[in-house]
Scaffold this active site. Sequence first.
Site, mmCIF file in Angstrom:
data_model
loop_
_atom_site.group_PDB
_atom_site.id
_atom_site.type_symbol
_atom_site.label_atom_id
_atom_site.label_comp_id
_atom_site.label_asym_id
_atom_site.label_seq_id
_atom_site.Cartn_x
_atom_site.Cartn_y
_atom_site.Cartn_z
ATOM 1 N N SER A 141 -51.997 -96.296 106.095
ATOM 2 C CA SER A 141 -51.733 -97.472 105.371
ATOM 3 C C SER A 141 -50.175 -97.946 105.606
ATOM 4 O O SER A 141 -49.449 -97.221 105.684
ATOM 5 C CB SER A 141 -52.204 -97.456 103.808
ATOM 6 O OG SER A 141 -51.405 -96.753 103.392
ATOM 7 N N ASP A 142 -50.319 -99.191 105.536
ATOM 8 C CA ASP A 142 -48.993 -100.056 105.619
ATOM 9 C C ASP A 142 -48.986 -101.211 104.510
ATOM 10 O O ASP A 142 -49.864 -101.858 104.312
ATOM 11 C CB ASP A 142 -48.489 -100.420 106.877
ATOM 12 C CG ASP A 142 -46.848 -100.751 106.837
ATOM 13 O OD1 ASP A 142 -46.135 -99.837 106.944
ATOM 14 O OD2 ASP A 142 -46.589 -101.946 106.798
ATOM 15 N N THR A 143 -47.690 -101.196 103.894
ATOM 16 C CA THR A 143 -47.452 -102.550 102.985
ATOM 17 C C THR A 143 -46.416 -103.363 103.534
ATOM 18 O O THR A 143 -45.224 -102.720 103.499
ATOM 19 C CB THR A 143 -47.371 -102.161 101.437
ATOM 20 O OG1 THR A 143 -48.622 -101.288 101.131
ATOM 21 C CG2 THR A 143 -47.439 -103.437 100.345
#
Length: 195
Positions: free
Chosen positions: A76-78
């Site tokens: 995941s990436d934010t």
Amino acid sequence: MIQDKLKNYNLILASGSPRRQQFFKDLGLKFEIRLKPVKEEFPNRLTHFEISDYLAQLKSLPFKDELNDKDILVTSDTIVWHNNEALGKPINHDDAFNMLSSMSDATHDVITSICFTTKTSQKTVYAVTKVTFKALTEDEINYYINNFKPFDKAGAYGIQEWIGQIGITNIEGSYSNVVGLPTHLLYKTLNSMVL
């Protein structure tokens, strides 16, 4: 429940983030952590959720040749999207100060993409949360940076920390997304994958 559905699968979280790891534990998921370094760069043409989607998928690439039939890899990436620009992790105090100053008395988007990769398929989902800061003073911003050192956080802040408690006036969408993982989407997508 999802724990029963997943008992024949091997869930792999490719994240060193203690916040994401805690969310997995809070959901009662059994998982292993595998980390592989990835240079987090993206093409300039991408905007908004396209960036976090791209980076979440990029983080899965080092694992593609080692997944087994029952493995589900989660990457995941934010990012923080503000004034048509992606704010990543600050490189130093001045960078963090500039990010927080730009978001003062304004609303920004926090976007987290989650990529689910198996041996034969890949699915990416994302969530967007709108977060509004009050007008922050220079003293408040400096105090936060000096005491909490938010250099591992997109947009230079953690909503669960002091600055979120004194500075955020409104939030529209998933709170856990702003912390770093939209848990409702994680749960929903895993459920759909292990019918």
